[in-house]
Design a protein around this motif. Structure first.
Motif, PDB file in Angstrom:
ATOM      1  N   ALA A   1       0.724  -1.207  -0.179  1.00 16.17           N
ATOM      2  CA  ALA A   1      -0.174   0.096  -0.176  1.00 16.17           C
ATOM      3  C   ALA A   1       0.954   1.335   0.091  1.00 16.17           C
ATOM      4  O   ALA A   1       0.496   2.243  -0.721  1.00 16.17           O
ATOM      5  CB  ALA A   1      -0.802   0.163   1.155  1.00 16.17           C
ATOM      6  N   LYS A   2       1.923   1.186   0.702  1.00 11.59           N
ATOM      7  CA  LYS A   2       2.947   2.147   0.807  1.00 11.59           C
ATOM      8  C   LYS A   2       3.670   2.680  -0.510  1.00 11.59           C
ATOM      9  O   LYS A   2       3.841   3.746  -0.965  1.00 11.59           O
ATOM     10  CB  LYS A   2       3.694   2.108   2.039  1.00 11.59           C
ATOM     11  CG  LYS A   2       4.565   3.404   2.324  1.00 11.59           C
ATOM     12  CD  LYS A   2       5.413   2.961   3.386  1.00 11.59           C
ATOM     13  CE  LYS A   2       6.600   4.082   3.684  1.00 11.59           C
ATOM     14  NZ  LYS A   2       7.724   4.317   2.591  1.00 11.59           N
TER      15      LYS A   2
ATOM     16  N   ARG B   1       1.327   3.924  -3.111  1.00 11.28           N
ATOM     17  CA  ARG B   1       0.410   4.921  -2.528  1.00 11.28           C
ATOM     18  C   ARG B   1      -0.854   4.589  -2.719  1.00 11.28           C
ATOM     19  O   ARG B   1      -1.545   5.650  -3.356  1.00 11.28           O
ATOM     20  CB  ARG B   1       1.074   6.284  -3.110  1.00 11.28           C
ATOM     21  CG  ARG B   1       0.608   7.227  -2.382  1.00 11.28           C
ATOM     22  CD  ARG B   1       1.313   8.613  -2.723  1.00 11.28           C
ATOM     23  NE  ARG B   1       2.590   8.966  -2.483  1.00 11.28           N
ATOM     24  CZ  ARG B   1       3.686   9.381  -3.222  1.00 11.28           C
ATOM     25  NH1 ARG B   1       3.311   9.803  -4.147  1.00 11.28           N
ATOM     26  NH2 ARG B   1       4.889   9.396  -2.739  1.00 11.28           N
ATOM     27  N   VAL B   2      -1.517   3.713  -2.241  1.00 17.18           N
ATOM     28  CA  VAL B   2      -3.043   3.284  -2.213  1.00 17.18           C
ATOM     29  C   VAL B   2      -3.340   2.974  -0.738  1.00 17.18           C
ATOM     30  O   VAL B   2      -2.515   2.922   0.046  1.00 17.18           O
ATOM     31  CB  VAL B   2      -3.267   2.285  -3.407  1.00 17.18           C
ATOM     32  CG1 VAL B   2      -3.144   2.650  -4.634  1.00 17.18           C
ATOM     33  CG2 VAL B   2      -2.729   0.946  -2.853  1.00 17.18           C
ATOM     34  N   SER B   3      -4.592   2.909  -0.447  1.00 13.59           N
ATOM     35  CA  SER B   3      -4.859   2.599   0.804  1.00 13.59           C
ATOM     36  C   SER B   3      -4.727   1.031   1.140  1.00 13.59           C
ATOM     37  O   SER B   3      -4.798   0.329   0.336  1.00 13.59           O
ATOM     38  CB  SER B   3      -6.293   2.898   1.153  1.00 13.59           C
ATOM     39  OG  SER B   3      -7.152   1.902   0.504  1.00 13.59           O
ATOM     40  N   VAL B   4      -4.755   0.768   2.467  1.00 12.76           N
ATOM     41  CA  VAL B   4      -4.481  -0.475   2.690  1.00 12.76           C
ATOM     42  C   VAL B   4      -5.640  -1.396   2.655  1.00 12.76           C
ATOM     43  O   VAL B   4      -5.448  -2.440   2.246  1.00 12.76           O
ATOM     44  CB  VAL B   4      -4.143  -0.709   4.492  1.00 12.76           C
ATOM     45  CG1 VAL B   4      -4.113  -2.051   5.092  1.00 12.76           C
ATOM     46  CG2 VAL B   4      -2.856   0.165   4.906  1.00 12.76           C
ATOM     47  N   ILE B   5      -6.521  -0.844   2.386  1.00 14.00           N
ATOM     48  CA  ILE B   5      -7.854  -1.665   2.180  1.00 14.00           C
ATOM     49  C   ILE B   5      -7.994  -2.120   0.965  1.00 14.00           C
ATOM     50  O   ILE B   5      -8.462  -3.070   0.521  1.00 14.00           O
ATOM     51  CB  ILE B   5      -9.237  -0.778   2.602  1.00 14.00           C
ATOM     52  CG1 ILE B   5      -9.511  -0.611   4.189  1.00 14.00           C
ATOM     53  CG2 ILE B   5     -10.506  -1.318   1.948  1.00 14.00           C
ATOM     54  CD1 ILE B   5     -10.516  -0.159   4.451  1.00 14.00           C
ATOM     55  N   THR B   6      -7.437  -1.103  -0.078  1.00 10.39           N
ATOM     56  CA  THR B   6      -7.445  -1.488  -1.416  1.00 10.39           C
ATOM     57  C   THR B   6      -6.407  -2.787  -1.744  1.00 10.39           C
ATOM     58  O   THR B   6      -6.827  -3.580  -2.309  1.00 10.39           O
ATOM     59  CB  THR B   6      -6.926  -0.258  -2.359  1.00 10.39           C
ATOM     60  OG1 THR B   6      -7.694   0.956  -2.154  1.00 10.39           O
ATOM     61  CG2 THR B   6      -6.676  -0.659  -3.718  1.00 10.39           C
TER      62      THR B   6
END
Lengths: 287, 135
Positions: B50-51, B54-59
């Motif tokens: 995710a990091k 650069r997207v959300s953890v949920i994604t």
């Protein structure tokens, strides 16, 4: 698992404005964005979490500590930064460091110095001569330099240029990468949130509209566009809209999209759409 | 020592209209199909990925869940996600679905401009021949 933040039935009455029965929770390891138009109650919510003002009703729990009864323990766990500088004008960065080291049991001076370097903050200048962006960065350096579980940021990105904003998003993602800490930040810059936020909590006029995961938010709402002639057949399901001579544009629940007449265009909503149309509401047709 | 999940390469397009979790899942599935990721290989952790993207953890969680449902990866409690014993049938089924979609599009387009079935089949034949020459 203990919630990093649990807000239950939070209520605060002011003359002319009430933050009304706000409840949401944030589990460890996630980033939550707090959104809403100006004056909707975002800063009030954050200040109540920080126990900087007295709540009328409800309870706030930070990693197991009550925000009032366990204020000292709770505040050790919160890294807080707002868009207003909370340091004395005549101080330099060194004075900030010394003061924070006295205030927080687990203040990490080396880490603070590292952020001062990373953020290019001048050690020789007084804070009153800092730019808005520099003040924000100083607040962030302070918030990130003691051993915390929750980063609580009130409009952290508002005074920052796109380069620093991108860096900040990296910092926030790094903060939660081990899965035991969380971030709550309020912002108007929803493109930042659309990238990294896991959850969105939306407050409008003191009321909670929703607190849910970002993907669900974006799936729940749709934007519709149509001619003035088709407005009447859509009116009933509109949450909010804007109208002009060419037609209307508004927000609906995606589940209602099936009821739309064929000549109405339906597309994905952005966070901005969702905020704007909730605020606008339904106004009489203005031709 | 390589970093965990070092051979995973993912590029995300924000303008493609395809949900980000689907893009992630599809690209990892492709890496498995091509053999870049092999049975037992560790995927990057959900949070690190995710990091990095650069997207959300949920994604990223959703992307991994999808891969798990398709039998391509396995979650091991406390250790993360690993490429499953290569079930070539699962991968084939996934690709068959994609191919069917492409062909459906082609049939639809052909119909729009009045290209008949024989012409379309001929076109496909030519394309297959050309591809085999390139090989």
């Amino acid at each position: 698992m203990t919630d990093i933040l649990n807000v239950a039935g939070l209520t605060k009455c002011f003359d002319g404005f009430t933050l009304n029965n706000i409840s949401f929770r944030l589990q460890p390891g996630y980033i939550m964005g707090l959104v809403g138009p100006n004056g909707s109650g975002k800063t009030t919510t954050i200040k109540l979490i920080m126990n900087m003002m007295k709540k009328d009703k409800g309870a706030i729990n930070i990693n197991g500590y009550d925000s009032v009864k366990g204020e000292v323990e709770a505040k050790e766990l919160i890294g807080y930064a707002s868009d207003e500088c909370m340091f004395v004008d005549d101080w330099k960065t060194d004075d900030v460091k010394k003061t924070l080291a006295l205030y927080y049991k687990k203040f990490d001076e080396t880490q603070f110095e590292r952020y001062i370097d990373d953020f290019d903050l001048p050690r020789g200048r007084k804070i009153k001569d800092f730019s808005k962006g520099m003040k924000t960065k100083l607040m962030l350096a302070a918030a990130l330099s003691h051993d915390t579980k929750l980063l609580l940021l009130d409009e952290p990105t508002s005074g920052l240029d796109p380069v620093i904003r991108t860096e900040l998003l990296d910092i926030l993602q790094e903060y939660i990468v081990r899965g035991n800490r969380s971030v709550l930040f309020s912002t108007h810059i929803t493109t930042d949130l659309e990238k990294v936020a896991d959850y969105i909590t939306f407050i409008n006029d003191g009321k909670l509209i929703f607190s849910m995961d970002k993907d669900s938010v974006l799936e729940t709402y749709s934007v519709v566009k149509g001619s003035p002639e088709s407005f009447n057949s859509v009116k009933e399901i509109l949450i909010g809209c804007r109208t002009n001579r060419m037609g209307f544009e508004g927000l609906v629940l995606s589940e209602n999209a099936a009821k739309l007449p064929r000549d109405v265009v339906c597309e994905k909503a952005t966070l901005d759409d969702i905020i704007v149309y909730h605020r606008l509401g339904i106004r009489p047709w203005a031709l | 020592m390589f970093e965990r999940g070092h051979s995973v390469r993912i590029l995300i397009s924000n303008s493609s209209g395809v949900p980000i979790y689907e893009q992630i899942a599809a690209q990892i599935a492709e890496s498995i199909a091509k053999g870049l990721l092999k049975e037992g290989d560790a995927l990057p952790s959900i949070r690190q990925l995710a990091k990095d993207l650069r997207v959300s953890v949920i994604t990223t969680t959703r992307a991994y869940n999808e891969l798990e449902n398709k039998g391509l990866v396995t979650a091991m409690q406390g250790k993360g996600y690993f490429v499953s014993a290569s079930d070539s049938n699962a991968i084939k089924a996934e690709y068959l679905k994609r191919i069917k979609g492409h062909l459906q599009e082609a049939v639809k387009d052909a119909k729009t401009v009045g290209i008949n079935g024989a012409e379309l089949q001929n076109l496909l034949k030519i394309l297959i021949e050309r591809e085999s020459i390139d090989d």
